[in-house]
Design an enzyme around this catalytic site. Sequence first.
Site, mmCIF file in Angstrom:
data_model
loop_
_atom_site.group_PDB
_atom_site.id
_atom_site.type_symbol
_atom_site.label_atom_id
_atom_site.label_comp_id
_atom_site.label_asym_id
_atom_site.label_seq_id
_atom_site.Cartn_x
_atom_site.Cartn_y
_atom_site.Cartn_z
ATOM 1 N N GLU A 1 11.904 48.358 -9.493
ATOM 2 C CA GLU A 1 13.064 48.959 -10.174
ATOM 3 C C GLU A 1 13.319 50.384 -9.672
ATOM 4 O OE1 GLU A 1 15.064 47.227 -11.970
ATOM 5 O OE2 GLU A 1 13.769 45.483 -12.001
ATOM 6 N N GLU B 1 17.735 43.430 -3.209
ATOM 7 C CA GLU B 1 16.463 42.970 -3.770
ATOM 8 C C GLU B 1 15.354 43.065 -2.722
ATOM 9 O OE1 GLU B 1 15.823 42.472 -6.884
ATOM 10 O OE2 GLU B 1 17.920 42.868 -7.344
ATOM 11 N N ASP C 1 12.097 45.369 -3.001
ATOM 12 C CA ASP C 1 10.770 44.786 -2.780
ATOM 13 C C ASP C 1 10.025 45.565 -1.694
ATOM 14 O OD1 ASP C 1 11.039 42.853 -4.690
ATOM 15 O OD2 ASP C 1 11.390 41.184 -3.319
#
Length: 411
Positions: free
Chosen positions: A277, A354, A358
Site C-alpha cells: 500500500e 499493482e 508489489d
Amino acid sequence: MTPATLFYIIIGILVLDFVIDQCIDYLNARHFNDAIPGILRDIYSDEKYLESQAYKKANYNFSRLSAAFSLLLTLAFFFLDGFAYVDRIARSITDNEIGIALLFFGIIFLASDILTTPFAYYHTFVIEEKFGFNKTSVKTFLLDKLKGWLIGGLLGGGILALIIWFYNIAGPDFWIYAWIAVAVFTVFTNMFYSKLIVPVFNKQTPLEEGELRSAIEKYAAVAGFTLDNIFVIDGSKRSTKANAYFSGFGSQKRITLYDTLINDLETDEIVAVLAHEVGHYKKKHILFNMGTSLFLTGITLYILSLCIQIPELSYALGVPERSFHIGLITFGILYSPISELTGFIMNYCSRVFEYQADDYARESFGAEPLISALKKLSAGNLSNLTPHPAYVKMHYSHPTLLQRIQNLRKG
Ligand SMILES: [Zn+2]
C-alpha cells in the site's frame, strides 16, 4: 437522425453490452476446472479446492440470472416508455427544472434498487452464507441500504442539482463550471473519505500498541514514510473476507487494515501488505488515478455539453420536450461504449500499478511475506486461480495471483 433510429441504437448498445459480457463470463466459466498451476498447488487442500469450484459456479449462475433480469427490466422500461412516464410523474409534482430532475432520478434509482434488492439479499444470505463468508445481519443489511440511499441522495442529488443549475445559467458552457465543481468535490471526498463516509458504515479504531504496531513503525522508519494514521476497521461485521487500503493524501493520508486481515495473517505478512500500500503512495498512483479520473470527467462533460442541446435525445425516449435529465439518460447509454473502453484502459493501468506496488514491497521489505499473504488471502476468499485471460483483461484491477507471484519472485 430520427428519434426512432436513436432509440434502436440505444437498445442495440444495451443488448450488445450484455452479449459481450455473457460471452466473456462463459469463456471464464469454461476454465473453472483447469489444472491449478504448480506454484499455486499448496493454496487449497483437495476439499477446499472443491469448495472453491462450487463457489465459482454458484457466483457464475447467480450473475447470469441477475444480469438477464436487469437486462429484461431495462428493455421493458425502454419499450414501455417508462422514462416518459416517470417524467410525467415528476412534472405533476413540481415545475422547477432541478426539482423535476431530482424527482426523476430519485424515482428511477429507488425503484431499480428495490427491484434488485432480492438479488443482493440472496447473494449475501444464501451464497455468501453457504460458503461461510457472511457475517452481516439482516438489520445491518437493511441499515446499509438506507444509509446508502441517504448518502447517495445527498451527494448525487447535490452534484446533479448543481450541474443543472450551471446549465440553466451558462447554457452549453456549463461543462466548465460542472467540471470545477466535480473536481473540488472529488478532491474533498478523497481527502475526507475516511472521516466522513466510512464512519457511517464502520467503526475505525487506531491500531493499538503492540507487536504489530511496532513492526509497522519500524518498517515505516526504514522506508522513510511518515505514518501516524493506522486504523483498524471492523470488516468482520459484514464478511470474513480480508482487505487493506490506502486513502487520502497529505496530512490526511492513512492506512486502514481490516480486523479480518489482522486475524488471518502473521505480523510480517501484514507489514508486507502494508508495504504494498505504501508502494502505491510512493509511486504516486493515487494522484495519477485522481488526475486521470478528473481528466476523463472533463472530456465526458465536454461531449455531454455538445450533445445535451439535441432535442432528439429526449424524443428518442418518448418525451415530447427537450430536457436535461432525459438527455442525460440517452447520452449515458450512447457514451457507454466509450466508458467501457476507458474502463478497460484504466484496469490495464491498475494492473501495471499493482506490479509496481508489489515491486516496491519486495525491495523495501521482502517478497516472501507478501507471497504468503497473497496466498492466504486467495485461499480465504476462495479465489479463482485459473481465470481466462480475456476475463482478466476486462474485469481484473489486479493481476492474477500466479502473475503476481511470478513477478515477485523474478526480482
Ligand atoms: Zn494494490
